[in-house]
Design an enzyme around this catalytic site. Sequence first.
Site, PDB file in Angstrom:
ATOM      1  N   CYS A  96       0.926  -1.158  -0.116  1.00 51.79           N
ATOM      2  CA  CYS A  96      -0.140  -0.066  -0.034  1.00 51.79           C
ATOM      3  C   CYS A  96       0.802   1.193   0.038  1.00 51.79           C
ATOM      4  O   CYS A  96       1.307   1.583  -0.880  1.00 51.79           O
ATOM      5  CB  CYS A  96      -0.733   0.145   1.206  1.00 51.79           C
ATOM      6  SG  CYS A  96      -2.416   1.089   0.756  1.00 51.79           S
ATOM      7  N   ARG A 130     -12.188   7.004  -2.106  1.00 52.75           N
ATOM      8  CA  ARG A 130     -11.172   5.912  -1.583  1.00 52.75           C
ATOM      9  C   ARG A 130     -11.735   4.538  -2.344  1.00 52.75           C
ATOM     10  O   ARG A 130     -12.785   4.586  -2.337  1.00 52.75           O
ATOM     11  CB  ARG A 130     -11.233   6.035  -0.104  1.00 52.75           C
ATOM     12  CG  ARG A 130     -10.554   7.413   0.529  1.00 52.75           C
ATOM     13  CD  ARG A 130     -10.288   7.093   2.168  1.00 52.75           C
ATOM     14  NE  ARG A 130      -9.116   5.909   2.366  1.00 52.75           N
ATOM     15  CZ  ARG A 130      -7.909   6.440   1.928  1.00 52.75           C
ATOM     16  NH1 ARG A 130      -7.554   7.940   1.756  1.00 52.75           N
ATOM     17  NH2 ARG A 130      -6.970   5.516   2.325  1.00 52.75           N
ATOM     18  N   HIS A 196      -3.711  -5.161   2.026  1.00 48.80           N
ATOM     19  CA  HIS A 196      -3.624  -5.621   3.309  1.00 48.80           C
ATOM     20  C   HIS A 196      -4.180  -7.037   3.751  1.00 48.80           C
ATOM     21  O   HIS A 196      -4.812  -7.651   2.950  1.00 48.80           O
ATOM     22  CB  HIS A 196      -4.382  -4.434   4.234  1.00 48.80           C
ATOM     23  CG  HIS A 196      -3.639  -3.256   3.965  1.00 48.80           C
ATOM     24  ND1 HIS A 196      -2.416  -2.798   4.692  1.00 48.80           N
ATOM     25  CD2 HIS A 196      -3.991  -2.150   3.213  1.00 48.80           C
ATOM     26  CE1 HIS A 196      -2.209  -1.644   4.189  1.00 48.80           C
ATOM     27  NE2 HIS A 196      -3.011  -1.076   3.485  1.00 48.80           N
TER      28      HIS A 196
HETATM   29  N1  GLN Z   1      -1.896   7.258   1.811  1.00 49.40           N
HETATM   30  C1  GLN Z   1      -2.451   6.011   0.607  1.00 49.40           C
HETATM   31  C2  GLN Z   1      -3.736   6.257   0.034  1.00 49.40           C
HETATM   32  O1  GLN Z   1      -4.508   6.478   0.897  1.00 49.40           O
HETATM   33  C3  GLN Z   1      -1.704   4.762   1.296  1.00 49.40           C
HETATM   34  C4  GLN Z   1      -3.031   4.455   2.129  1.00 49.40           C
HETATM   35  C5  GLN Z   1      -2.753   3.145   2.810  1.00 49.40           C
HETATM   36  O2  GLN Z   1      -1.600   2.447   2.991  1.00 49.40           O
HETATM   37  N2  GLN Z   1      -3.789   2.459   3.494  1.00 49.40           N
HETATM   38  O3  GLN Z   1      -3.774   6.050  -1.146  1.00 49.40           O
END
Ligand code: GLN
Length: 251
Positions: A96, A130, A196
């Site tokens: 990520c 998101r 994850h």
């Molecule tokens: N900051 C990054 C995003 O939101 C990674 C987020 C994360 O590692 N969950 O794209």
Amino acid sequence: MSRITVRIGHLYPDYLNIYADRGNMAVFERRAAARGLELEVSAIGIGDPVKAGAHDLYYVGGGQDREQALIADDLAAKGEGLREGIAGGAAALAVCGGYQLFGRRYRDRYGGDLPGAGVFPLETHAGERRMIGDVLLECSFTGEERTLAGFENHAGRTVLDERAEPLGRVVAGFGNDGRSGYEGCRVGRAVGTYLHGPLLPRNPWLADWLLAQAAAHSTGGEPPVFEPLDDELEARAHAVSAARAKARGGR
Ligand code: GLN
């Protein structure tokens, strides 16, 4: 026969550790011990040099934009050592936020450009919406058809260069950018992904593949073929996660 030592360099464990990514390290430790591998885990923090050849496997976890901004310049400065190490056959797993910063750059949601380590031929920019939920991938790079199940939560849209190799095809979920149908990236023995979970407890085959590649780097020989372990619980966790992703539907 002397024991094989696998040296893991864990990048920024104090900053990039969202969603209990340390669970991935616990899986490496357990599975290495079961195979008689000696594991040496060292943290690589801000200001610590990365010397190609000094580690067999690099690990970097996820983090939000804020944590990424704190380490990005330092990671970019380590880029040459990391690229050289991976070109020399070291393995890597980048998850990520760490995956994004193993690319060339990450444009965060405030429009700031964070430099990356340049390990993977890709760039990422943050989008409005998101991309959150369970993901299921199909991968064929081990010569066998495999699946990876995990959980994604990112605003970043990752775009691979034309000839870059993704980690897998998206069966359900968003993946790299919600459009391409692909997820993650691979260069040599390095794997980058948004998944994850943590990832490895649900997908032990990937942990074994990475450990075998790291062992090959350590010995200078071929990757060892490990005896299978009793992975009943892991298989159940994978099944639950895969079913959730499928229930969510296609992209
Ligand atoms: N900051 C990054 C995003 O939101 C990674 C987020 C994360 O590692 N969950 O794209």
